[in-house]
Motif scaffolding. Structure first.
Motif, PDB file in Angstrom:
ATOM      1  N   ALA A 147       4.412   6.973   3.602  1.00  0.00           N
ATOM      2  CA  ALA A 147       5.264   8.058   4.097  1.00  0.00           C
ATOM      3  C   ALA A 147       4.848   9.410   3.537  1.00  0.00           C
ATOM      4  CB  ALA A 147       6.735   7.771   3.757  1.00  0.00           C
ATOM      5  N   GLU A 148       4.166   9.417   2.396  1.00  0.00           N
ATOM      6  CA  GLU A 148       3.709  10.675   1.804  1.00  0.00           C
ATOM      7  C   GLU A 148       2.325  11.076   2.297  1.00  0.00           C
ATOM      8  OE1 GLU A 148       5.686  12.442  -0.033  1.00  0.00           O
ATOM      9  OE2 GLU A 148       7.252  10.925   0.144  1.00  0.00           O
ATOM     10  N   GLY A 149       1.741  10.301   3.186  1.00  0.00           N
ATOM     11  CA  GLY A 149       0.420  10.636   3.725  1.00  0.00           C
ATOM     12  C   GLY A 149      -0.723  10.122   2.884  1.00  0.00           C
ATOM     13  N   ARG A 150      -0.452   9.308   1.858  1.00  0.00           N
ATOM     14  CA  ARG A 150      -1.526   8.757   1.024  1.00  0.00           C
ATOM     15  C   ARG A 150      -2.067   7.476   1.638  1.00  0.00           C
ATOM     16  NH1 ARG A 150       2.422  10.057  -2.858  1.00  0.00           N
ATOM     17  NH2 ARG A 150       3.048   7.859  -2.881  1.00  0.00           N
ATOM     18  N   ILE A 151      -3.367   7.332   1.585  1.00  0.00           N
ATOM     19  CA  ILE A 151      -4.011   6.148   2.160  1.00  0.00           C
ATOM     20  C   ILE A 151      -3.725   4.939   1.282  1.00  0.00           C
ATOM     21  CG2 ILE A 151      -6.228   5.098   2.773  1.00  0.00           C
ATOM     22  CD1 ILE A 151      -7.262   7.913   3.344  1.00  0.00           C
ATOM     23  N   VAL A 152      -3.249   3.857   1.906  1.00  0.00           N
ATOM     24  CA  VAL A 152      -2.955   2.634   1.166  1.00  0.00           C
ATOM     25  C   VAL A 152      -3.796   1.454   1.653  1.00  0.00           C
ATOM     26  CG1 VAL A 152      -0.616   3.359   0.563  1.00  0.00           C
ATOM     27  CG2 VAL A 152      -1.008   2.115   2.695  1.00  0.00           C
ATOM     28  N   GLU A 153      -4.414   1.574   2.812  1.00  0.00           N
ATOM     29  CA  GLU A 153      -5.323   0.540   3.304  1.00  0.00           C
ATOM     30  C   GLU A 153      -6.549   1.217   3.901  1.00  0.00           C
ATOM     31  OE1 GLU A 153      -3.618  -2.177   6.025  1.00  0.00           O
ATOM     32  OE2 GLU A 153      -1.856  -2.614   4.800  1.00  0.00           O
ATOM     33  N   TRP A 154      -7.700   0.575   3.740  1.00  0.00           N
ATOM     34  CA  TRP A 154      -8.980   1.158   4.223  1.00  0.00           C
ATOM     35  C   TRP A 154      -9.911   0.004   4.595  1.00  0.00           C
ATOM     36  CZ3 TRP A 154     -10.208   5.883   5.675  1.00  0.00           C
ATOM     37  CH2 TRP A 154     -11.538   6.247   5.788  1.00  0.00           C
ATOM     38  N   SER A 155     -10.224  -0.119   5.897  1.00  0.00           N
ATOM     39  CA  SER A 155     -10.999  -1.269   6.350  1.00  0.00           C
ATOM     40  C   SER A 155     -12.490  -1.071   6.099  1.00  0.00           C
ATOM     41  CB  SER A 155     -10.765  -1.502   7.844  1.00  0.00           C
ATOM     42  OG  SER A 155     -11.427  -0.509   8.596  1.00  0.00           O
ATOM     43  N   LEU A 156     -13.208  -2.203   6.139  1.00  0.00           N
ATOM     44  CA  LEU A 156     -14.664  -2.140   5.963  1.00  0.00           C
ATOM     45  C   LEU A 156     -15.325  -1.383   7.107  1.00  0.00           C
ATOM     46  CD1 LEU A 156     -15.471  -5.709   4.633  1.00  0.00           C
ATOM     47  CD2 LEU A 156     -15.042  -3.623   3.351  1.00  0.00           C
ATOM     48  N   ALA A 157     -14.763  -1.513   8.322  1.00  0.00           N
ATOM     49  CA  ALA A 157     -15.320  -0.746   9.443  1.00  0.00           C
ATOM     50  C   ALA A 157     -15.123   0.742   9.215  1.00  0.00           C
ATOM     51  CB  ALA A 157     -14.660  -1.178  10.753  1.00  0.00           C
ATOM     52  N   ALA A 158     -13.978   1.143   8.645  1.00  0.00           N
ATOM     53  CA  ALA A 158     -13.766   2.560   8.307  1.00  0.00           C
ATOM     54  C   ALA A 158     -14.774   3.004   7.270  1.00  0.00           C
ATOM     55  CB  ALA A 158     -12.337   2.761   7.804  1.00  0.00           C
ATOM     56  N   GLN A 159     -15.052   2.140   6.320  1.00  0.00           N
ATOM     57  CA  GLN A 159     -16.070   2.466   5.315  1.00  0.00           C
ATOM     58  C   GLN A 159     -17.429   2.688   5.968  1.00  0.00           C
ATOM     59  OE1 GLN A 159     -16.342  -0.241   1.928  1.00  0.00           O
ATOM     60  NE2 GLN A 159     -18.556  -0.217   2.089  1.00  0.00           N
ATOM     61  N   ASP A 160     -17.800   1.794   6.915  1.00  0.00           N
ATOM     62  CA  ASP A 160     -19.103   1.927   7.576  1.00  0.00           C
ATOM     63  C   ASP A 160     -19.178   3.192   8.420  1.00  0.00           C
ATOM     64  OD1 ASP A 160     -19.861  -0.445   6.448  1.00  0.00           O
ATOM     65  OD2 ASP A 160     -19.356  -1.662   8.196  1.00  0.00           O
ATOM     66  N   LEU A 161     -18.074   3.524   9.136  1.00  0.00           N
ATOM     67  CA  LEU A 161     -18.116   4.657  10.058  1.00  0.00           C
ATOM     68  C   LEU A 161     -17.990   5.998   9.348  1.00  0.00           C
ATOM     69  CD1 LEU A 161     -15.961   3.279  13.006  1.00  0.00           C
ATOM     70  CD2 LEU A 161     -18.423   3.590  12.961  1.00  0.00           C
ATOM     71  N   LEU A 162     -17.221   6.056   8.236  1.00  0.00           N
ATOM     72  CA  LEU A 162     -16.940   7.342   7.589  1.00  0.00           C
ATOM     73  C   LEU A 162     -17.551   7.458   6.201  1.00  0.00           C
ATOM     74  CD1 LEU A 162     -13.235   7.846   8.713  1.00  0.00           C
ATOM     75  CD2 LEU A 162     -15.308   8.815   9.709  1.00  0.00           C
ATOM     76  N   GLY A 163     -18.145   6.383   5.677  1.00  0.00           N
ATOM     77  CA  GLY A 163     -18.930   6.506   4.454  1.00  0.00           C
ATOM     78  C   GLY A 163     -18.166   6.389   3.162  1.00  0.00           C
ATOM     79  N   TYR A 164     -16.839   6.350   3.184  1.00  0.00           N
ATOM     80  CA  TYR A 164     -16.056   6.274   1.959  1.00  0.00           C
ATOM     81  C   TYR A 164     -15.822   4.822   1.551  1.00  0.00           C
ATOM     82  CZ  TYR A 164     -14.804  11.206   2.626  1.00  0.00           C
ATOM     83  OH  TYR A 164     -14.829  12.564   2.769  1.00  0.00           O
ATOM     84  N   LEU A 165     -16.031   4.517   0.273  1.00  0.00           N
ATOM     85  CA  LEU A 165     -15.627   3.233  -0.262  1.00  0.00           C
ATOM     86  C   LEU A 165     -14.111   3.211  -0.424  1.00  0.00           C
ATOM     87  CD1 LEU A 165     -18.374   2.823  -3.009  1.00  0.00           C
ATOM     88  CD2 LEU A 165     -18.322   1.762  -0.743  1.00  0.00           C
ATOM     89  N   PRO A 166     -13.487   2.037  -0.412  1.00  0.00           N
ATOM     90  CA  PRO A 166     -12.026   1.987  -0.542  1.00  0.00           C
ATOM     91  C   PRO A 166     -11.520   2.692  -1.792  1.00  0.00           C
ATOM     92  CG  PRO A 166     -12.869  -0.129   0.185  1.00  0.00           C
ATOM     93  CD  PRO A 166     -14.070   0.703  -0.135  1.00  0.00           C
ATOM     94  N   GLU A 167     -12.218   2.498  -2.929  1.00  0.00           N
ATOM     95  CA  GLU A 167     -11.735   3.112  -4.159  1.00  0.00           C
ATOM     96  C   GLU A 167     -11.852   4.638  -4.139  1.00  0.00           C
ATOM     97  OE1 GLU A 167     -15.858   1.260  -4.957  1.00  0.00           O
ATOM     98  OE2 GLU A 167     -13.990   0.768  -3.895  1.00  0.00           O
ATOM     99  N   GLN A 168     -12.612   5.182  -3.184  1.00  0.00           N
ATOM    100  CA  GLN A 168     -12.745   6.636  -3.079  1.00  0.00           C
ATOM    101  C   GLN A 168     -11.655   7.277  -2.233  1.00  0.00           C
ATOM    102  OE1 GLN A 168     -16.729   6.563  -1.474  1.00  0.00           O
ATOM    103  NE2 GLN A 168     -17.634   7.179  -3.428  1.00  0.00           N
ATOM    104  N   VAL A 169     -10.914   6.472  -1.464  1.00  0.00           N
ATOM    105  CA  VAL A 169      -9.904   7.049  -0.566  1.00  0.00           C
ATOM    106  C   VAL A 169      -8.500   6.542  -0.826  1.00  0.00           C
ATOM    107  CG1 VAL A 169     -11.585   7.438   1.254  1.00  0.00           C
ATOM    108  CG2 VAL A 169     -10.359   5.283   1.203  1.00  0.00           C
ATOM    109  N   VAL A 170      -8.372   5.301  -1.284  1.00  0.00           N
ATOM    110  CA  VAL A 170      -7.027   4.737  -1.453  1.00  0.00           C
ATOM    111  C   VAL A 170      -6.284   5.535  -2.515  1.00  0.00           C
ATOM    112  CG1 VAL A 170      -5.733   2.711  -2.216  1.00  0.00           C
ATOM    113  CG2 VAL A 170      -7.677   2.442  -0.676  1.00  0.00           C
TER     114      VAL A 170
END
Length: 709
Positions: A37-60
């Protein structure tokens, strides 16, 4: 779909992947991320990692909007977020920022979802727009093939049950396309030797090798009173990983005897040639090579002679001013007959388009045309070509002239011909020739535009980097520029600018990127430096002004730069850097130091605060400016490169030509991996007025504002 998931604000990576959707991963990777609800990323898929380059620990745990949304779209993102929090699901095409900074257009479905705390969060499901377009084009091509092909086509699964058939096959079998689905050939057409055909199809599935021209015989509901014969071909249908999905079947009715059988073989060859052309034409962006590939595909399988002619006007630097009454240049030709007098058909020769000729009509109207024997000699207007015109008139049996049209403009034409004794072009031959040339036109136009842009960029770069250095007070100068590639230009440059009071401005820079844009940006920066130098700006203000100039060129433009002002009367240099490697200072005794102090931010990054280093430059000492391509390679880092540079500079007594040779030979024993620019200045002894003493020792040691290596 593989995702990283957490019930807290900053989740840990999962122990194992949830699963693998092979088909979606290969055809249309679907990225998923979820925000609370605060706009913070709580889930990040492997396909998102491949398409946008961020590892989960860099965005979550980070806010999604400033991380992924371009600043220009923040207001739109806030509006969409409010709508989703209100319970609305939205869809659209939006760009997302990749980790390296470039924007990735994506098709998005944004919908409300419960976050880990039970409040309304946001779920984003996205696919890259280009992937969607590729899938759309692939499906459109498959759909067009099935709907328009006169050949019976079918896709069968691994169980040999029909998954899809076209109308041509449905008519052959006398059974609707819908009734085919889910059935095996033995169930659908028992009056045909379907058992034997299924054995052949199973062998194709088992060994993965295509089978061509297997005969199917028997009677179908379409013609229950007559035996018919079909030429059947089967090829394995593979997924992206090489796994078997089933097979593709093509059937041609050859009941009407040898002629029908011949037509089937010719049709197969045409389809094979069309498929082969897609891989053989356009393998490079070299214009002559692309034109040569066109004639290699056409001759000898489809024609005996082929000739690619392009309008001279479209080959100019800007490709402007196409005229139907212009000149054509032969880009490629193939005439296998060794007795043909083809000296007047050499590649590179030009000819005037005969006014009112069939050639002019074809180019102006953009429509292919079969040529008569009287038309052919007209296409060879060169004087002294009577023998060639006679040869063509007597030896050619049929010919076709096809315009080269790409992106709505005429580029020229292709002439194909067959000698007497070979069957003339029939309707299907003409369709295939037109299709081949139409596809080749786009490849030729791509090569033409690339060649034109590359030549323009090379000309611009040569004009800016190969000019002789001026004679200036108090300095001996030497500069070198080494491109990494003969085919692509970069943005490295250097310049020397005389300033008031006998001073000299020395500048070296590196525009990020390659190609004509980098070369053009380099040219604009060089012009800006010369213009600003006329205002006699100090180095720090010069770089601030250049930073503003780069920012005006576009948000993706960036460059590094060093600007130094040498004052021979003071025996020193004032130096400022904008993200550039530090210049080297070499004393007469061989001591090498590097200018100390902060490097500053690259031009275009918006720093605009640069510091000036004051560096003594006594007589016989050297100031060495260079770009990062000299010291940094894939095999070594910058510090190692600077160490090698220092070793190469510890012999300053040589001529500057020898110093350049030694530096480049030690640091770049093989070809450069990136563009390299080097500018070396040697301080000359100062001339003193008569009656003055020998002078004082410089008040600053060479080590001030310099870092020893």
């Amino acid at each position: 779909m593989d995702i990283h998931e957490s019930t807290s604000g900053v989740p840990a990576p999962p122990v194992s992947a949830v699963g693998y959707a092979g088909v979606l991963s290969e055809l249309l990777p679907i990225a998923l991320w979820r925000a609370d609800a605060e706009g913070r990323i709580v889930e990040w898929s492997l396909a998102a990692q491949d398409l946008l380059g961020y590892l989960p620990e860099q965005v979550v745990g980070r806010c999604a909007t400033p991380l992924l949304v371009p600043e220009a779209n923040w207001e739109l993102a806030d509006d969409l977020e409010r709508r989703v929090h209100a319970g609305e699901a939205v869809m659209g095409t939006l760009p997302a920022r990749h980790r390296d900074g470039h924007l990735v257009p994506m098709e998005m479905w944004i919908c409300p979802t419960a976050d880990p705390h039970g409040e309304t969060g946001i779920l984003v499901i996205a696919v890259e727009t280009s992937a969607v377009l590729r899938m759309r084009d692939s499906l459109a091509a498959l759909e067009g093939l099935f709907r328009q092909s006169p050949i019976g086509l079918a896709i069968l699964g691994r169980d040999l049950r029909y998954a899809r058939v076209n109308d041509a096959l449905a008519r052959m079998n006398g059974v609707s396309a819908a009734e085919h689905l889910g059935k095996r050939p033995t169930e659908l057409v028992p009056g045909v030797n379907a058992v034997a055909l299924e054995r052949v199809m199973q062998a194709v599935l088992d060994n993965g090798r295509a089978v061509v021209d297997v005969r199917g015989t028997g009677r179908t509901p379409a013609d229950p009173d007559r035996d018919r014969i079909w030429s059947c071909s089967y090829a394995p249908l593979l997924d992206g990983g090489g796994g078997s999905l089933g097979l593709i079947a093509s059937l041609i009715d050859i009941t009407d005897g040898q002629q029908a059988q011949l037509q089937a073989e010719r049709a197969r060859q045409r389809f094979a040639l069309l498929a082969e052309a897609g891989t053989r034409i356009g393998t490079t962006l070299d214009l002559r090579q692309t034109a040569a590939e066109v004639v290699e595909v056409l001759v000898p399988r489809l024609a005996d002679m082929a000739d690619v002619l392009m309008l001279e006007e479209v080959l100019g630097p800007d490709g402007a001013g196409v005229s139907a009454h212009g000149v054509v240049r032969r880009m490629a030709a193939r005439f296998p007959d060794p007795s043909a007098p083809t000296a007047k058909l050499a590649v590179g020769m030009t000819a005037q388009i005969p006014i009112g000729s069939v050639y002019e009509h074809v180019v102006v109207e953009g429509r292919p045309m079969n040529l008569t024997l009287a038309d052919i000699p007209v296409l060879i207007p060169a004087p002294g070509a009577e023998q060639l015109r006679t040869y063509l008139s007597t030896e050619v049996g049929s010919a076709r002239l096809v315009p080269l049209v790409a992106r709505g403009r005429a580029l020229g034409a292709v002439v194909v011909s067959r000698i007497r004794g070979r069957e003339p072009f029939d309707e299907q031959d003409c369709v295939l020739i037109d299709e081949l040339v139409g596809r080749a036109a786009l490849n030729i136009d791509n090569a033409r535009m690339y060649t034109s842009q590359r030549e323009a960029a090379l000309a611009l770069q040569r004009s800016l980097t190969l000019k002789p250095l001026p004679d200036v007070a108090g300095l001996e100068l030497m500069g070198r520029y080494l491109p990494a590639s003969a085919h692509e230009v970069g943005g490295d440059w250097f310049d020397v600018i005389p300033l008031p009071g006998g001073r000299t401005g020395l500048v070296i820079g590196d525009v990020m990127g390659h190609g004509i844009r980098a070369a053009a940006t380099m040219g604009q920066l060089r012009t800006a430096v010369r213009t600003l130098a006329g205002q006699d700006l100090p180095p720090d203000r010069m770089l601030s002004a250049l930073d503003a100039a780069v920012a005006d060129l576009g948000e993706n433009e960036m460059a590094t730069c060093v600007y130094a002002v040498h004052d021979p009367a003071a025996g020193r240099c004032l130096i400022a850097r904008a993200g550039h490697p530090p210049p080297a200072v070499v004393c007469a005794d061989g001591t090498v130091t590097f200018v100390d102090g902060p490097a500053g931010t690259p031009l275009g990054a918006g720093g605009r605060h640069f510091r000036v280093a004051q560096v003594p430059l006594p007589p016989e000492s050297l100031l060495v400016l260079y770009t990062d391509g000299l010291i940094e390679t894939r095999e070594r880092d910058i510090d190692q490169g600077m160490g090698l540079l220092a070793q190469a500079l510890r012999h300053p007594c040589r001529s500057l030509e020898e110093v350049c040779d030694r530096v480049i030979g030690r640091l770049l024993p093989s070809s450069a991996q990136d563009d390299v620019a080097v500018l070396i200045a040697r301080a000359l002894p100062r001339r003193r007025p008569a009656g003055r003493g020998s002078g004082r020792r410089p008040p600053h040691s060479p080590a001030r504002n310099a870092r020893p290596l």
